[in-house]
Design a protein around this motif. Structure first.
Motif, PDB file in Angstrom:
ATOM      1  N   SER A   6       3.868  -5.545 -57.145  1.00 27.14           N
ATOM      2  CA  SER A   6       2.882  -5.014 -56.186  1.00 27.14           C
ATOM      3  C   SER A   6       3.053  -3.509 -56.023  1.00 27.14           C
ATOM      4  O   SER A   6       2.066  -2.774 -55.910  1.00 27.14           O
ATOM      5  N   PHE A  20      -2.837  -6.654 -57.750  1.00 26.60           N
ATOM      6  CA  PHE A  20      -2.055  -6.144 -56.625  1.00 26.60           C
ATOM      7  C   PHE A  20      -2.121  -7.111 -55.444  1.00 26.60           C
ATOM      8  O   PHE A  20      -1.099  -7.410 -54.805  1.00 26.60           O
ATOM      9  N   CYS A  74      -0.012 -10.284 -56.109  1.00 23.47           N
ATOM     10  CA  CYS A  74       1.424 -10.011 -56.029  1.00 23.47           C
ATOM     11  C   CYS A  74       1.874  -9.769 -54.594  1.00 23.47           C
ATOM     12  O   CYS A  74       2.909 -10.295 -54.155  1.00 23.47           O
ATOM     13  N   LEU A  75       1.097  -8.981 -53.853  1.00 23.77           N
ATOM     14  CA  LEU A  75       1.476  -8.725 -52.467  1.00 23.77           C
ATOM     15  C   LEU A  75       1.328  -9.991 -51.628  1.00 23.77           C
ATOM     16  O   LEU A  75       2.126 -10.243 -50.717  1.00 23.77           O
TER      17      LEU A  75
END
Length: 237
Positions: free
Chosen positions: A72, A99, A102-103
């Protein structure tokens, strides 16, 4: 996590952005992207907090936290630092999706260590705060876009204060640190909302930077949620 306000692709109130139709379209696009990001994040977090087998796996293998966290960071740096990437479709959406996933997995790992009640309290409080601050940003005559330098200073202060609180190890000091973080990112919500609105505010973000604008609002919301979750978790023991 937060973008440096001084690095935002700002512009003064140019003619293109002053046009109401352009601005309204830009605002709808930003909040549409933000809504999708939050739905994806909430879906991923739900998997982590409701499936016990995943929680057990996390306790046995901490790499499942560090891998999505590291990715991220990488994707955020790419979106923030690669010139023009946020304007190139479909690559801007692809990197933003990666992103967000992943976050979302990172936040899911964090939430898996908290009681479900604490998570729901933090979630409800975050929704209330974000909605209230967004309405305030749209209605107030106070221009928060002039505070970019001050916000950067506050974030730097928060980082050093967090290191100090970690060294001291005081529970009271730690709670104060989380409260300060929630307060700072609450100001960021107003700041980032107003640079999206444009109009009579001193600064406005370019209408082509809808990915960048959505990314910053998303980070504001996530930071507020995580700080509130930490506060509630400590307060409830």
């Amino acid at each position: 996590m937060e973008m440096d306000p001084e690095s935002y692709p700002m512009e003064s109130n140019v003619f293109e952005f002053s046009d109401k139709s352009v601005r309204r379209s830009f605002i709808r696009k930003v909040y549409g992207i933000l809504t999708v990001q939050l739905i994806i994040t909430f879906g991923i977090v739900s998997i982590f907090i409701f499936i016990e087998s995943i929680q057990q796996t996390l306790y046995e293998n901490t790499a499942l936290f560090w891998i999505p966290f590291g990715l991220s960071i990488v994707f955020m740096i790419i979106l923030a630092c690669v010139p023009g990437l946020t304007r190139k479709t479909p690559w801007n959406f692809i990197f933003l999706l990666l992103f967000t996933i992943c976050l979302g997995a990172t936040i899911g790992c964090i939430c898996a260590t908290y009681d479900t009640t604490d998570i729901w309290i933090a979630f409800g409080t975050t929704v209330a705060i974000v909605l209230a601050l967004t309405l305030f940003a749209f209605q107030t005559k106070i221009d928060f876009t002039i505070l970019s330098g001050m916000l950067l200073s506050l974030v730097m202060m928060l980082i050093f204060f967090g290191i100090f609180a970690l060294i001291i190890g005081s529970r009271t000091l730690t709670i104060f640190y989380y409260c300060l973080g929630a307060f700072i990112f609450s100001i960021y919500i107003v700041f980032d909302t107003q640079i999206i609105i444009g109009g009579k505010h001193k600064l406005a973000i370019s209408p082509e930077e809808y990915i960048f604008a959505a990314l910053n609002l998303y980070l504001d919301v996530i930071n507020i949620f995580l700080y509130l979750l930490a506060i509630i978790g400590l307060a409830r023991g």
